[in-house]
Design a protein around this motif. Structure first.
Motif, PDB file in Angstrom:
ATOM      1  N   ARG A 170       0.806  -1.226   0.000  1.00 21.58           N
ATOM      2  CA  ARG A 170       0.000   0.000   0.000  1.00 21.58           C
ATOM      3  C   ARG A 170       0.838   1.274   0.000  1.00 21.58           C
ATOM      4  N   TRP A 195       0.679   0.876  -7.061  1.00 16.19           N
ATOM      5  CA  TRP A 195      -0.596   0.794  -6.325  1.00 16.19           C
ATOM      6  C   TRP A 195      -1.227   2.183  -6.243  1.00 16.19           C
ATOM      7  N   ASP A 197      -4.470   4.341  -4.678  1.00 22.12           N
ATOM      8  CA  ASP A 197      -5.471   4.190  -3.630  1.00 22.12           C
ATOM      9  C   ASP A 197      -5.801   5.550  -3.027  1.00 22.12           C
ATOM     10  N   GLN A 305     -11.689  -0.986  -7.989  1.00 23.34           N
ATOM     11  CA  GLN A 305     -10.845  -2.174  -8.085  1.00 23.34           C
ATOM     12  C   GLN A 305     -11.466  -3.248  -8.972  1.00 23.34           C
ATOM     13  N   ASP A 337      -5.670  -9.187  -9.861  1.00 25.45           N
ATOM     14  CA  ASP A 337      -4.480  -9.242  -9.008  1.00 25.45           C
ATOM     15  C   ASP A 337      -3.789 -10.595  -9.015  1.00 25.45           C
ATOM     16  N   TYR A 380      -1.937  -1.079 -10.275  1.00 27.28           N
ATOM     17  CA  TYR A 380      -3.110  -1.742  -9.712  1.00 27.28           C
ATOM     18  C   TYR A 380      -4.008  -0.691  -9.055  1.00 27.28           C
ATOM     19  N   HIS A 382      -6.674   0.267  -6.724  1.00 30.28           N
ATOM     20  CA  HIS A 382      -7.362  -0.246  -5.541  1.00 30.28           C
ATOM     21  C   HIS A 382      -8.312   0.802  -4.963  1.00 30.28           C
ATOM     22  N   LYS A 384     -11.483   3.289  -4.358  1.00 28.83           N
ATOM     23  CA  LYS A 384     -12.931   3.121  -4.429  1.00 28.83           C
ATOM     24  C   LYS A 384     -13.536   4.523  -4.325  1.00 28.83           C
ATOM     25  N   ASN A 399     -16.314  -1.638  -3.186  1.00 25.69           N
ATOM     26  CA  ASN A 399     -16.152  -1.714  -4.629  1.00 25.69           C
ATOM     27  C   ASN A 399     -17.502  -1.805  -5.323  1.00 25.69           C
TER      28      ASN A 399
END
Length: 555
Positions: A170, A195, A197, A305, A337, A380, A382, A384, A399
């Motif tokens: 993360r 990542w 987020d 995601q 993933d 990626y 991730h 939301k 999600n």
């Protein structure tokens, strides 16, 4: 008032047992006077969380819930491992209480051993962490929250809610080079998966609401697991299975901003005996989305995601059919993933079907993109996040899939800013609601990053010390253009087309600015579709609604 048109009013949550809507004398189903601040990327969140926890002292209260916790995950360099930081806080006399999902076996790519280790480490320092398996079969506790309370110093109180776990992978930033402490993922993401987020930092009365969410779960008298094998293991390993009492909740912090925040949640209809605070479950995340989507007129901006399940995207598709001027942008992971002959098809089929439903409804008004970093490695996604017409914004753990809307525990924040935005267009939806500073600034911050805009961090509500990404390219469009939904939609299209063309042309010449690649769903062979669809419904994206709601196709 505008917020009544966008947020769930009392009774619309569909859960009379929760204390959330009974906390205020006026019966409001939200709190007003808050400051909600998006922390984009784990590095931003972790650095702020570290500073906040290190400043706590004896008598303060730290509460957290998480899906996964890795005690050795560094918040900001050596010596800042999250387990070490929380243990130091407990050693100073801070009351540290946590709820971690017990999880499934690590051999199934879950995190049972890590969560056990995290809890034991904090317990040895004087804190208390319970491993909570009070879920439906195959379900999880997916809420990600941290609350820092300071009796006698309420101006320091803060809560964090969003998509970022206290675990490996993360701690990335806008450069998207990945967390050096990485978990294995699909090969396309490399050894250190980039990542993307988002977490919200919340100050004001909403901090009391987030604490109330934690207390409802902490005070649940039900056993932490119904499984005889798990309960035997708890006994043999002498695990803590009984929550110690919490001190009485202190008054909410005073209003300090212009943001109305409503906490939205998912709890499943737990079989046999439900939660005392949600006997038939709660699906206010689904209800909150569906109410907001009914007012969508100009642009739905979504980062998610998964973006799975035709039964969930039906609300988005209905909005697109009803409003011929409505556009939708989705930003999703380019690849699932995990690789694998079994897991890959059942993860892909839900998105394939969902995107087909959206495109039948909106045609070329629906655009979906993946992200990559400047080295060409997929990022990626991730996050939301959803922003509708620059009025309503949602950030949380949930999600766009049936699991998040009905089956697992989730927590999200719907934010409505009382401050209208002066930039044109001032009312993109044309309903008289007016664009709002928070929602628009959130959308623009995310869009600027994906477009490599050099003015990243700017905006009506941005701080004077905001710094652009050092790797950002030249401006691709004036800020005024990105404020306009149609122009923003075109800016994404143009950036993705330029980068796709650069790859198709053999990567000759300078790489075009931007990180966007058009997402093209893979074509699963016909022989894989039926088994993938069955496995997807049963294992990947199950339905946690009571049977009556399923039959009526309601949430």
């Amino acid at each position: 008032m505008t917020r009544v048109r966008w947020l769930l009013v009392r009774g619309e949550r569909g859960n009379r047992a929760t204390r959330l809507d009974d906390r205020r004398p006026d019966g409001a189903a939200w709190s007003w006077g808050n400051e909600a601040r998006p922390l984009v990327h784990g590095a931003s969140y972790f650095a702020e969380l570290l500073a906040g926890v290190e400043a706590m002292r004896g008598g303060d209260l730290l509460l957290f819930t998480d899906w996964r916790g890795d005690p050795d995950e560094r918040l900001d360099g050596p010596g800042t491992e999250i387990g070490t930081v929380l243990c130091r806080a407990a050693g100073r006399g801070v009351m540290v209480k946590g709820l971690l999902w017990r999880s499934h076996l690590d051999s199934l790519h879950f995190s049972q051993e890590e969560n056990l280790r995290f809890g034991r480490e904090i317990a040895r320092a004087g804190g208390e962490v319970l491993l909570d398996m009070r879920v439906r079969p195959g379900g999880s506790h997916h809420q990600k929250l941290v609350v820092l309370r300071h009796p006698g110093r309420p101006e320091r109180d803060v809560a964090y809610v969003g998509g970022i776990d206290l675990c490996h992978n993360r701690n990335d930033d806008a450069r998207h080079r990945g967390d050096r402490q990485s978990l294995p993922m699909a090969a396309a993401y490399g050894p250190h998966p980039p990542w993307h987020d988002v977490q919200l930092a919340l100050r004001g009365p909403v901090v009391g609401d987030v604490e109330a969410v934690f207390r409802e779960r902490w005070e649940d008298p039900a056993p932490l697991s119904r499984s005889p094998l798990t309960r035997l293991r708890e006994h043999l390993h002498r695990e803590d299975i009984s929550a110690d009492p919490l001190p009485p909740q202190t008054p909410d912090p005073e209003p300090c901003g212009t943001h109305t925040v409503q906490l939205l949640r998912t709890y499943p209809n737990r079989l046999l005996l439900g939660y005392p605070f949600a006997p038939d479950g709660e699906r206010s995340i689904a209800r909150g989305y569906l109410k907001a989507l009914r007012r969508a007129r100009a642009l739905i901006y979504l980062e998610d995601q998964y973006l799975w399940s035709p039964r969930v995207v039906a609300g988005f598709a209905e909005a697109l059919r009803r409003q011929p001027g409505l556009r939708m942008i989705g930003v999703v992971p380019t690849f699932p993933d995990q690789d694998g002959g079994l897991t890959l098809p059942m993860n892909l089929i839900g998105r394939i079907n969902a995107l087909a439903e959206l495109r039948r409804a909106g045609g070329d008004r629906v655009a979906v993109y993946g992200l990559e970093n400047h080295a060409g490695t997929p990022v990626y996604v991730h996050a939301k996040v959803c922003v509708i017409d620059d009025v309503w914004a949602s950030v949380g753990s949930d999600n766009i899939n049936l699991r998040s809307w009905t089956h697992d525990s989730e927590l999200g924040c719907a934010v409505h800013d009382e401050s209208t935005d002066p930039r044109a267009p001032r009312d993109p939806g044309g309903l008289g609601d007016g664009a709002r500073v928070f929602a628009r600034d959130l959308r623009l911050e995310l869009m600027r990053e994906h477009l490599d805009r050099s003015d990243a961090g700017a905006g009506a509500g941005a701080g004077a010390d905001a710094e652009p990404d050092a790797d950002a390219g030249p401006r691709s469009a004036p800020e005024a253009a990105l404020c306009d939904p149609a122009a923003a939609f075109e800016a994404f299209e143009e950036a993705a087309a330029a980068l796709d063309a650069w790859y198709e042309g053999g990567r000759r010449g300078p790489r075009p600015p931007g990180r966007l690649r058009r997402y093209v769903p893979p074509d699963l062979p016909a022989g894989q579709r039926l088994p993938a669809r069955v496995l997807h419904r049963v294992l990947v994206d199950p339905d946690g609604r009571p049977m009556g709601l399923r039959l009526r196709r309601r949430f």
